[in-house]
Design an enzyme around this catalytic site. Sequence first.
Site, PDB file in Angstrom:
ATOM      1  N   TRP A 139      -0.065   4.995  -3.791  1.00 50.14           N
ATOM      2  CA  TRP A 139       0.548   5.624  -2.679  1.00 50.14           C
ATOM      3  C   TRP A 139       0.740   7.284  -2.925  1.00 50.14           C
ATOM      4  O   TRP A 139       0.998   7.688  -4.034  1.00 50.14           O
ATOM      5  CB  TRP A 139       1.965   5.106  -2.577  1.00 50.14           C
ATOM      6  CG  TRP A 139       2.929   5.974  -1.480  1.00 50.14           C
ATOM      7  CD1 TRP A 139       2.521   5.911   0.087  1.00 50.14           C
ATOM      8  CD2 TRP A 139       4.319   6.262  -1.670  1.00 50.14           C
ATOM      9  NE1 TRP A 139       3.757   6.513   0.274  1.00 50.14           N
ATOM     10  CE2 TRP A 139       4.749   6.630  -0.382  1.00 50.14           C
ATOM     11  CE3 TRP A 139       5.016   6.302  -2.825  1.00 50.14           C
ATOM     12  CZ2 TRP A 139       6.002   7.241  -0.223  1.00 50.14           C
ATOM     13  CZ3 TRP A 139       6.319   6.879  -2.536  1.00 50.14           C
ATOM     14  CH2 TRP A 139       6.856   7.098  -1.327  1.00 50.14           C
ATOM     15  N   ASP A 220       7.357  -0.930  -8.342  1.00 53.01           N
ATOM     16  CA  ASP A 220       7.716  -0.195  -7.309  1.00 53.01           C
ATOM     17  C   ASP A 220       7.596  -1.552  -6.089  1.00 53.01           C
ATOM     18  O   ASP A 220       6.614  -2.067  -6.146  1.00 53.01           O
ATOM     19  CB  ASP A 220       6.556   0.823  -6.575  1.00 53.01           C
ATOM     20  CG  ASP A 220       7.268   1.487  -5.190  1.00 53.01           C
ATOM     21  OD1 ASP A 220       6.490   2.398  -5.098  1.00 53.01           O
ATOM     22  OD2 ASP A 220       8.066   0.851  -4.665  1.00 53.01           O
ATOM     23  N   LYS A 256      10.933  -1.540   4.828  1.00 48.65           N
ATOM     24  CA  LYS A 256       9.816  -2.323   5.845  1.00 48.65           C
ATOM     25  C   LYS A 256      10.477  -3.646   6.002  1.00 48.65           C
ATOM     26  O   LYS A 256      10.497  -4.384   7.081  1.00 48.65           O
ATOM     27  CB  LYS A 256       8.650  -2.491   5.000  1.00 48.65           C
ATOM     28  CG  LYS A 256       7.718  -1.201   5.325  1.00 48.65           C
ATOM     29  CD  LYS A 256       7.772  -0.104   4.136  1.00 48.65           C
ATOM     30  CE  LYS A 256       7.048   0.775   3.834  1.00 48.65           C
ATOM     31  NZ  LYS A 256       7.359   1.981   3.109  1.00 48.65           N
TER      32      LYS A 256
END
Lengths: 410, 420
Positions: A139, A220, A256
Amino acid sequence: MASDHGDSVFANVVRAPEDPILGVTVAYNKDPSPKKLNLGVGAYRTEEGKPLVLNVVRRAEQMLVNDTSRVKEYLPIVGLAEFNKLSAKLIFGVDSPAIQENRVTTVQCLSGTGSLRVGAEFLARHYHEHTIYIPQPTWGNHPKVFTIAGLSVKTYRYYSPETRGLDFQGLLDDLNAAPSGAIVLLHACAHNPTGVDPTPEQWEQIRQLMRSKGLLPFFDSAYQGFASGSLDEDAQSVRMFVSDGGECLVAQSYAKNMGMYGERVGALSIVCKSADVAVRVESQLKLVIRSMYSNPPIHGASIVAAILKDSHMYHEWTVELKAMADRIISMRQKLFDALQARGTPGDWSHIIKQIGMFTFTGLNAQQVAFMTKEYHIYMTSDGRISMAGLSSQTVSLLADAIHAAVSAVV
Amino acid sequence: MAFRRIILGQVGRVGERSMSSWWRNVQPAAKDPILGVTEAFLADPSPDKVNVGVGAYRDDNGKPVVLECVREAERRIAGNLSMEYLPMGGSAKMVEETLRLAYGENSDLIKDKRIAAIQSLSGTGACRIFAEFQRRFCPDSQIYIPVPTWANHHNIWRDAHVPQRTFHYYHPESRGLDFASMMDDIKSAPNGSFFLLHACAHNPTGVDPSEEQWREISYQFKVKGHFPFFDMAYQGFASGDPERDAKSIRIFLEDGHLIGCAQSYAKNMGLYGQRVGCLSVVCEDEKQAVAVKSQLQQLARPMYSNPPTHGALIVSTVLGDPNLKKLWLKEVKGMADRIIGARIALRQNLEKLGSSLSWKHITNQIGMFCYSGLTPEQVDRLTNEFHIYMTRNGRISMAGVTTGNVGYLANAIHEVSKSA
């Protein structure tokens, strides 16, 4: 009337480039074309292309609003206690021995970004090794977060463009070459941007290697429940590491999987060897947080806690979550089928092999630029598309664009 | 499942390295001096306990308050809007309304788009982003901080790696402003120094410069080319009138200063836990403002990506609706008036008890806090003997004083101070 103002001390400040990910939406919004598609930022969209607030979230929010006994006081520095406990259970498992032994400290943070930043600042202050290894690619915001916190960033091989899968040997070689004690960033599931995850057997090998070299895992976890549709399944990599009794850090995001994007809800957990250490670690985390924003925002965490602690709402959530994950899986299949039907050159099986919200198409920057210019399709220049932004209506547009790009631009 | 098979096969197996923790050398951190007070208060079982520690407003029953305008805003918001990411700079609407509060409804700076501004995580977040911005773009600068100040100011600039200096502010003997020493410090600081100023209702002392003094300070800042950074956490709360409370800032703007400003809605809208605020930097022109804003966003991105939406929605709903805004102004005045009344009551009670000390400062000071002049030892006695909680610097949060407890509080203060 301020007519003669002095020179600004910031006169030398130049305009920063647009964020490579968030900038995609900025560009998309500016595009006047009636037929355009935003496959940039990883935010879920419905079949109708609309953002989605989960029903269970709406209900929880309404409950909170209706409860007039609720106040807006400051949360403690570590955030909402109930939320922290429930978040730890969610990622580590309800029966996790680490939790039962009080070896886990969990602090509420501002979504995944905030959790990573607080963890990184803690490591920069209290950990003896200041190098973090991040997967190649990762990311876009990861290197920025770690660098600004004072860590030095190195990479380990991860994605193989040839196979469009995991470069497992490269990964093992690079981690093996890392200095003892180095920090290693691991995507718990649904790797962003590639969608390529290690298999369970590969995770076990990674775990053994890391533990034998004393490498510190920093997970993560931004897509728990979104990858396979099962919350427990998607947490297995983390739980595997915790089961061996060792230490790790975990950044969790509810952006999300609960659709809480803008409310900035997340948690940082540090699994320690002993309860005594966990207490001391927590006290130091508080110092990191206090000088950054004092205490975290209450709204989103309250909603999440209300859902996690109520078995009916929790169940309702798992159903809505699975529906989102399933829709994405079906989009993968549809896109793959559409490309097959067009006879688009190349092997596109990675679209259905990759997992989670994103597909790493393998398109290059020129091809991406072509698709944006000719078809008004927006994605990050590394060829990452957010499957959540696709619908049955728009799959054919995308397939046409990919077909044209691959045929016209090399 | 494959994972379970693997885990069961490896149960109890640990890596080859040592069994001890990576964190065994981590020391327990000191408790936060302010937030630690409330923790201690909550743990106290005494029915007489009084919390005049943290600066959160209480009504006359000692209860936290959610403003009516906020409740109404929340009713309108719930269930209607999505929870999508805000831009990195936050809610444009909220920022716009917020700038009008600080800079004036008809501010030319706003019209000319000369202010770079982003939504921030309340006042703390605004100060922190500014400190990081200062570090990045004026790396040789340092920050002058008043003595005393809100304790967290030191933490913020320290963790942003900006060196700190102090300047004289509070005069203990008079329990007022040490104006002469303050001006000396402003004059002797190197030209172009960065100064942290409390726009109104100085925390912890409650001592503010007069309008005349502000004008002199502004003038001297011009002479020295200093950078003024205003922390405005109590606009509306000090006098009850937000326009009046922004006077210091307006004086500096009239004089042409290019200021920085941190604004918070924690107290004046009672949005404490929502973490809503704004950081603004006045620039030479629109182009520079665009550049500066983009760089502020670059600092927000690796900290939290984008700010929380709910609190910002409440603010923009309240300030964007003329009726709700009117209601808010009324409620803010109500809170400020109650505090002013509590000050009068506390002073009167102490004088009635026959205290030989002067308690004028209680009503001279302004805003949420009163710098009582009590010593740490006296504060400890208040806590241990009377279950009264405040920070050890003698700062009393007037918002915690009620008609119900003012007599008890005055009595206790008199007890511990009468032999002084």
